[in-house]
Motif scaffolding. Structure first.
Motif, PDB file in Angstrom:
ATOM      1  N   LEU A 154     -55.372  50.702  66.582  1.00  0.00           N
ATOM      2  CA  LEU A 154     -56.358  50.320  67.524  1.00  0.00           C
ATOM      3  C   LEU A 154     -55.918  50.451  69.041  1.00  0.00           C
ATOM      4  CD1 LEU A 154     -58.690  48.427  68.174  1.00  0.00           C
ATOM      5  CD2 LEU A 154     -57.195  46.316  68.335  1.00  0.00           C
ATOM      6  N   VAL A 155     -56.798  51.236  69.745  1.00  0.00           N
ATOM      7  CA  VAL A 155     -56.455  51.755  71.119  1.00  0.00           C
ATOM      8  C   VAL A 155     -57.666  51.114  71.866  1.00  0.00           C
ATOM      9  CG1 VAL A 155     -56.253  53.472  72.949  1.00  0.00           C
ATOM     10  CG2 VAL A 155     -55.275  53.691  70.378  1.00  0.00           C
ATOM     11  N   PRO A 172     -54.508  40.540  63.160  1.00  0.00           N
ATOM     12  CA  PRO A 172     -53.581  41.306  63.072  1.00  0.00           C
ATOM     13  C   PRO A 172     -53.224  42.182  61.708  1.00  0.00           C
ATOM     14  CG  PRO A 172     -52.666  39.169  62.995  1.00  0.00           C
ATOM     15  CD  PRO A 172     -53.967  38.983  63.428  1.00  0.00           C
ATOM     16  N   ASP A 173     -53.768  41.453  60.837  1.00  0.00           N
ATOM     17  CA  ASP A 173     -53.624  41.970  59.326  1.00  0.00           C
ATOM     18  C   ASP A 173     -54.494  43.368  59.160  1.00  0.00           C
ATOM     19  OD1 ASP A 173     -55.941  39.977  59.664  1.00  0.00           O
ATOM     20  OD2 ASP A 173     -56.492  40.991  57.743  1.00  0.00           O
ATOM     21  N   ILE A 297     -54.031  33.427  75.484  1.00  0.00           N
ATOM     22  CA  ILE A 297     -53.950  33.587  73.998  1.00  0.00           C
ATOM     23  C   ILE A 297     -52.583  33.712  73.566  1.00  0.00           C
ATOM     24  CG2 ILE A 297     -56.025  34.850  74.173  1.00  0.00           C
ATOM     25  CD1 ILE A 297     -54.666  37.292  73.829  1.00  0.00           C
ATOM     26  N   GLY A 298     -51.671  33.385  74.476  1.00  0.00           N
ATOM     27  CA  GLY A 298     -50.108  33.498  74.018  1.00  0.00           C
ATOM     28  C   GLY A 298     -49.691  34.624  73.928  1.00  0.00           C
ATOM     29  N   PHE A 299     -48.186  34.779  73.584  1.00  0.00           N
ATOM     30  CA  PHE A 299     -47.475  35.956  73.727  1.00  0.00           C
ATOM     31  C   PHE A 299     -46.800  36.557  72.428  1.00  0.00           C
ATOM     32  CE2 PHE A 299     -46.827  33.389  77.620  1.00  0.00           C
ATOM     33  CZ  PHE A 299     -47.585  34.441  78.563  1.00  0.00           C
ATOM     34  N   GLU A 300     -47.231  35.667  71.443  1.00  0.00           N
ATOM     35  CA  GLU A 300     -46.752  36.114  69.938  1.00  0.00           C
ATOM     36  C   GLU A 300     -47.628  37.022  69.427  1.00  0.00           C
ATOM     37  OE1 GLU A 300     -44.043  35.305  68.601  1.00  0.00           O
ATOM     38  OE2 GLU A 300     -43.263  33.666  69.953  1.00  0.00           O
ATOM     39  N   PHE A 301     -47.165  38.281  69.086  1.00  0.00           N
ATOM     40  CA  PHE A 301     -48.202  39.215  68.253  1.00  0.00           C
ATOM     41  C   PHE A 301     -47.254  39.545  66.996  1.00  0.00           C
ATOM     42  CE2 PHE A 301     -49.772  39.232  72.358  1.00  0.00           C
ATOM     43  CZ  PHE A 301     -51.404  39.450  72.267  1.00  0.00           C
ATOM     44  N   SER A 302     -47.826  39.842  65.881  1.00  0.00           N
ATOM     45  CA  SER A 302     -47.217  40.089  64.596  1.00  0.00           C
ATOM     46  C   SER A 302     -47.458  41.547  64.119  1.00  0.00           C
ATOM     47  CB  SER A 302     -47.828  39.367  63.401  1.00  0.00           C
ATOM     48  OG  SER A 302     -49.178  39.391  63.186  1.00  0.00           O
ATOM     49  N   ILE A 303     -47.966  42.504  65.122  1.00  0.00           N
ATOM     50  CA  ILE A 303     -47.748  43.871  64.991  1.00  0.00           C
ATOM     51  C   ILE A 303     -47.198  44.480  66.243  1.00  0.00           C
ATOM     52  CG2 ILE A 303     -49.992  43.554  63.389  1.00  0.00           C
ATOM     53  CD1 ILE A 303     -51.602  44.652  66.025  1.00  0.00           C
ATOM     54  N   PRO A 304     -46.909  45.719  66.051  1.00  0.00           N
ATOM     55  CA  PRO A 304     -46.203  46.657  67.106  1.00  0.00           C
ATOM     56  C   PRO A 304     -47.196  46.637  68.103  1.00  0.00           C
ATOM     57  CG  PRO A 304     -45.779  47.718  65.029  1.00  0.00           C
ATOM     58  CD  PRO A 304     -46.576  46.460  64.755  1.00  0.00           C
ATOM     59  N   MET A 305     -46.631  46.423  69.525  1.00  0.00           N
ATOM     60  CA  MET A 305     -47.577  46.419  70.781  1.00  0.00           C
ATOM     61  C   MET A 305     -47.123  47.456  71.623  1.00  0.00           C
ATOM     62  SD  MET A 305     -49.684  43.972  70.233  1.00  0.00           S
ATOM     63  CE  MET A 305     -50.117  43.534  72.135  1.00  0.00           C
ATOM     64  N   PHE A 306     -48.101  48.352  72.160  1.00  0.00           N
ATOM     65  CA  PHE A 306     -47.875  49.402  73.061  1.00  0.00           C
ATOM     66  C   PHE A 306     -48.731  49.307  74.315  1.00  0.00           C
ATOM     67  CE2 PHE A 306     -46.613  50.621  68.946  1.00  0.00           C
ATOM     68  CZ  PHE A 306     -45.247  51.418  68.896  1.00  0.00           C
ATOM     69  N   ARG A 329     -43.881  38.940  72.573  1.00  0.00           N
ATOM     70  CA  ARG A 329     -42.842  38.910  71.387  1.00  0.00           C
ATOM     71  C   ARG A 329     -43.538  39.327  70.283  1.00  0.00           C
ATOM     72  NH1 ARG A 329     -42.067  34.253  74.158  1.00  0.00           N
ATOM     73  NH2 ARG A 329     -43.738  33.111  72.881  1.00  0.00           N
ATOM     74  N   ALA A 330     -43.134  40.528  69.987  1.00  0.00           N
ATOM     75  CA  ALA A 330     -43.749  41.296  68.694  1.00  0.00           C
ATOM     76  C   ALA A 330     -42.364  42.047  67.966  1.00  0.00           C
ATOM     77  CB  ALA A 330     -44.745  42.479  69.177  1.00  0.00           C
ATOM     78  N   PRO A 331     -42.937  42.402  66.702  1.00  0.00           N
ATOM     79  CA  PRO A 331     -41.848  43.181  65.921  1.00  0.00           C
ATOM     80  C   PRO A 331     -41.479  44.472  66.424  1.00  0.00           C
ATOM     81  CG  PRO A 331     -44.002  43.047  64.800  1.00  0.00           C
ATOM     82  CD  PRO A 331     -44.136  42.221  66.032  1.00  0.00           C
ATOM     83  N   HIS A 332     -42.168  44.970  67.559  1.00  0.00           N
ATOM     84  CA  HIS A 332     -41.815  46.203  68.107  1.00  0.00           C
ATOM     85  C   HIS A 332     -42.869  46.360  69.266  1.00  0.00           C
ATOM     86  CE1 HIS A 332     -40.086  50.397  68.852  1.00  0.00           C
ATOM     87  NE2 HIS A 332     -41.248  50.819  69.049  1.00  0.00           N
TER      88      HIS A 332
END
Length: 367
Positions: A154-155, A172-173, A297-306, A329-332
């Motif tokens: 997603l861009v 995020p799924d 919406i918070g700062f927690e994301f469960s996917i890589p964020m760029f 905060r994200a896995p990457h």
């Protein structure tokens, strides 16, 4: 007027009309010829390729999407355009190299381009952030089924970054990764842009010795909030100094927008109408980008964020985006500055943008 003179005037007007018809016909013929050449340039001939354009039922209306890529086995990249209402269909020929590595999907959002043309102003009651987030989710689910993918990349650009990051947060799924460019984080983005505009105006006033401008701009610079009074002062001196925009779409692609194939004069009309229509409901002090801050919406994301931002972006300056990103905060996650890049780096520096996608994002898109 004597009858003879009137006859001469009539003949002259007919002759002028005839000349105009010939000129218009020649112009349209030349455009059609250039569009034909452009279609050949952009055609995808790969046996595994995909080149589609269609209306899809999304959110109870017909919404237009374009799908292009040289290999169906490649990851799918959904580009969520900005504006609001700014369809990217006529300005995307520079993305031809992207299609070697991704199946690129462009989407005329609710109120945009061909989607607006199909529904018109009846969309007004539905022009909300919540409805458009759901549109994006429904489109992604359609793409997963249609293109046989578990997830997609997603861009989001500008307004599309604001919409896209909400999509990534809610579902995020559906996504391998989120990429924001010209990232909007809410009111602070536009306050920073306004502050930079006032600074430019002060510099211009100082260089021209305009004491009146300096006097009016000083209190605004001391507290550069976007009030109606401050906005009027900025507009006054921007006009007086003929202050040019800091960011321009200087496209890096083989096809000028006016010659983009399969983009008619009616499409251009709907593009303009859609921009005005979407702007009315989605921007300004009452629009969602100004009223909603990303921190909500918070700062927690469960996917890589760029985030990939130009460091010379005057429309959505990257400072507020970087501050928000530092709290994510994200896995990457990676924040990338494009040096000298402005608000339109996906369009005027598409090869550099692709290089970042390939080196940083593509490894996370596992088929």
């Amino acid at each position: 007027m004597p009858r003879k003179a009137a006859r001469l005037v009539g003949v002259s007007l007919l002759g002028l009309a005839g000349v105009l018809v010939v000129v218009v016909a020649a112009g349209l013929g030349f455009r059609a010829y250039r569009q034909h050449l452009a279609a050949e340039t952009l055609a995808i001939h790969s046996p595994m390729g995909v080149q589609e354009g269609e209306y899809v039922d999304i959110g109870g209306i017909k919404q237009w999407i374009q799908i292009r890529g040289e290999d169906r086995d490649n990851p799918v990249l959904l580009f969520v355009h900005g504006g609001p209402g700014g369809t990217t269909l006529p300005i995307s020929s520079g993305w031809r190299p992207w299609e070697k590595h991704f199946t690129v999907v462009q989407w005329d959002q609710r109120g945009t381009g061909r989607t607006y043309g199909a529904a018109g102003d009846t969309l007004a009651p539905t022009m909300t952030l919540e409805r458009m987030i759901q549109d994006g989710v429904e489109l992604t689910e359609y793409l997963r089924t249609h293109l046989h993918k578990e997830r997609i990349v997603l861009v989001g650009h500008s307004w599309g970054s604001f919409l896209g990051i909400h999509m990534a947060k809610q579902r995020p799924d559906l996504f391998y990764a989120y990429v924001g460019t010209g990232q909007v984080v809410g009111r602070t983005t536009f306050e920073k842009a306004f502050e930079l505009t006032i600074a430019r105006l002060q510099a211009r006033a100082a260089s021209t010795g305009n004491s009146e401008a300096l006097a009016e701009l000083a209190p605004v610079a001391a507290r550069p909030t976007i009030t109606q009074e401050n906005r009027l002062i900025a507009e006054k001196w921007s006009s007086a100094f003929a202050l040019p925009p800091t960011d321009r779409i200087q496209l890096a692609g083989p096809i000028p927008p006016r010659f983009m194939p399969d983009f008619s004069l009616l499409d251009w009309y709907n593009w303009r109408k859609g921009v005005a229509f979407s702007t009315k409901y989605l921007t300004g002090r009452d629009g969602p980008m100004f009223r909603h801050d990303m921190a909500s919406i918070g700062f927690e994301f469960s996917i890589p964020m760029f985030f990939i931002d130009g460091d010379a972006d005057g429309v959505t300056p990257g400072g507020p985006a970087e501050q928000y990103f530092n709290q994510i905060r994200a896995p990457h996650k990676e924040f990338v500055w494009i040096r000298g890049g402005d608000h339109f780096v996906p369009f005027n520096r598409p090869d550099e943008f692709l290089a970042e996608l390939m080196s940083r994002v593509r490894p996370f898109a596992r088929n």
